[in-house]
Design a protein around this motif. Structure first.
Motif, short mmCIF file in Angstrom:
data_model
loop_
_atom_site.label_atom_id
_atom_site.label_comp_id
_atom_site.label_asym_id
_atom_site.label_seq_id
_atom_site.Cartn_x
_atom_site.Cartn_y
_atom_site.Cartn_z
N GLU A 68 47.61 -27.07 -31.30
CA GLU A 68 48.24 -27.51 -30.59
C GLU A 68 47.28 -28.56 -29.84
O GLU A 68 45.65 -28.45 -29.67
CB GLU A 68 48.57 -26.78 -29.14
N PHE A 69 47.83 -30.05 -29.17
CA PHE A 69 47.30 -30.72 -27.92
C PHE A 69 48.20 -31.32 -27.23
O PHE A 69 48.89 -31.46 -26.75
CB PHE A 69 47.60 -32.33 -29.62
N LEU A 70 46.77 -31.46 -26.14
CA LEU A 70 47.52 -31.19 -25.40
C LEU A 70 46.69 -32.27 -24.09
O LEU A 70 45.85 -32.68 -24.35
CB LEU A 70 47.01 -30.22 -23.98
N VAL A 71 47.29 -32.99 -23.20
CA VAL A 71 47.18 -33.83 -21.85
C VAL A 71 46.96 -33.91 -21.04
O VAL A 71 48.06 -32.60 -20.67
CB VAL A 71 47.60 -35.43 -22.34
N SER A 72 46.19 -33.36 -19.99
CA SER A 72 45.79 -32.91 -18.77
C SER A 72 45.62 -33.78 -17.57
O SER A 72 44.73 -35.06 -17.97
CB SER A 72 45.01 -31.64 -18.33
N CYS A 73 46.52 -33.91 -16.28
CA CYS A 73 46.01 -34.74 -15.11
C CYS A 73 45.85 -34.10 -14.15
O CYS A 73 46.62 -33.46 -14.07
CB CYS A 73 47.49 -35.47 -14.86
N ASN A 74 44.45 -34.11 -13.30
CA ASN A 74 43.90 -33.35 -12.54
C ASN A 74 44.37 -34.09 -11.19
O ASN A 74 44.24 -34.78 -11.16
CB ASN A 74 42.64 -33.18 -13.19
#
Length: 240
Positions: A68-74
């Motif tokens: 999987e490939f994820l993009v996270s926004c903190n």
């Protein structure tokens, strides 16, 4: 109705993520890989018939894998939102008995899933986070393969050399499944600092399917009338 509600919910969560993206303290990119342990929705399916041997199908867990490939926004030091693309290959062991016939093999399915996770960091002292949220999945392929055996006890044949007691099968059963799956995810992950700007991730995730993924039409070859995807994923990742 439930499918429409969940799709609207996912779209709403994505929109919410875009709304809050301007407040993100940092954007992270994460690549994960690991094993998938499938959990049978039913362990045994047995039929009450007039056969001497009651037909039944037994299922057991087997190991698959995921990428999987994820993009996270903190949003801040505690909260964040993640989304991306997950490819999952899962497998179940299957033993199917009908009278003198017994099939032993595996049932595998491949999905592309889109998760939306809300992340919460439990404490600032220990880099452990808990995440939860919905997912929607799209089936890629489904195959059942193995070996069929015939119990020849008591069978008399004039030409035993041409009477086969076992043969292999490999059947594409994608048409027995609906094209879309959806459900909920619960995840626990632990981050390890590797170098400046690069962290390692150890994650454990529980996939709880909410949708019956079988078509239940007349061509459905599955012995089950209802099936939901349950699995545990354990993996490693790199986070930038």
């Amino acid at each position: 109705m439930i499918k429409h509600i969940l799709i609207l919910q996912i779209l709403g969560l994505i929109s919410l993520g875009k709304t809050y993206s301007q407040d993100c303290k940092k954007i992270n990119y994460q690549f994960d890989f690991g094993t998938t342990l499938s959990i049978p929705y039913e362990n045994t399916i047995e039929y009450s018939t007039n056969f001497d041997f009651h037909p039944q199908t037994n299922y057991n867990s087997e190991i698959g894998y995921f990428l999987e490939f994820l993009v996270s926004c903190n949003l801040n030091n505690k909260y964040g939102i993640s989304t991306g693309v997950n490819y999952s290959y899962s497998s179940l062991g299957i033993i199917d008995k009908i009278g003198r016939f017994e099939n032993k093999g595996s049932l595998s399915a491949s999905y592309v899933n889109i998760p939306v996770l809300f992340n919460y960091r439990i404490t600032d002292k220990i880099p452990i986070s808990i995440s939860a949220g919905p997912y929607i999945g799209f089936i890629i392929d489904a195959v059942e393969k193995g070996t069929s055996y015939i119990d020849t006890t008591g069978i008399i044949t004039m030409e035993p050399e041409i009477f086969e007691t076992k043969y292999n099968y490999d059947t594409n059963i994608k048409e027995d499944y609906t094209s879309i799956d959806y459900g909920l995810l619960l995840q626990l992950d632990y981050e390890v600092n590797l170098t400046k700007g690069l962290n390692g991730v150890i994650l454990t995730r529980f996939n709880y399917g909410l949708k019956n993924v079988l078509t239940n039409d007349l061509s459905n070859k599955s012995s089950a009338h209802e099936w939901k995807n349950y699995s545990i994923q354990i993996g490693l990742g790199l986070k930038l």
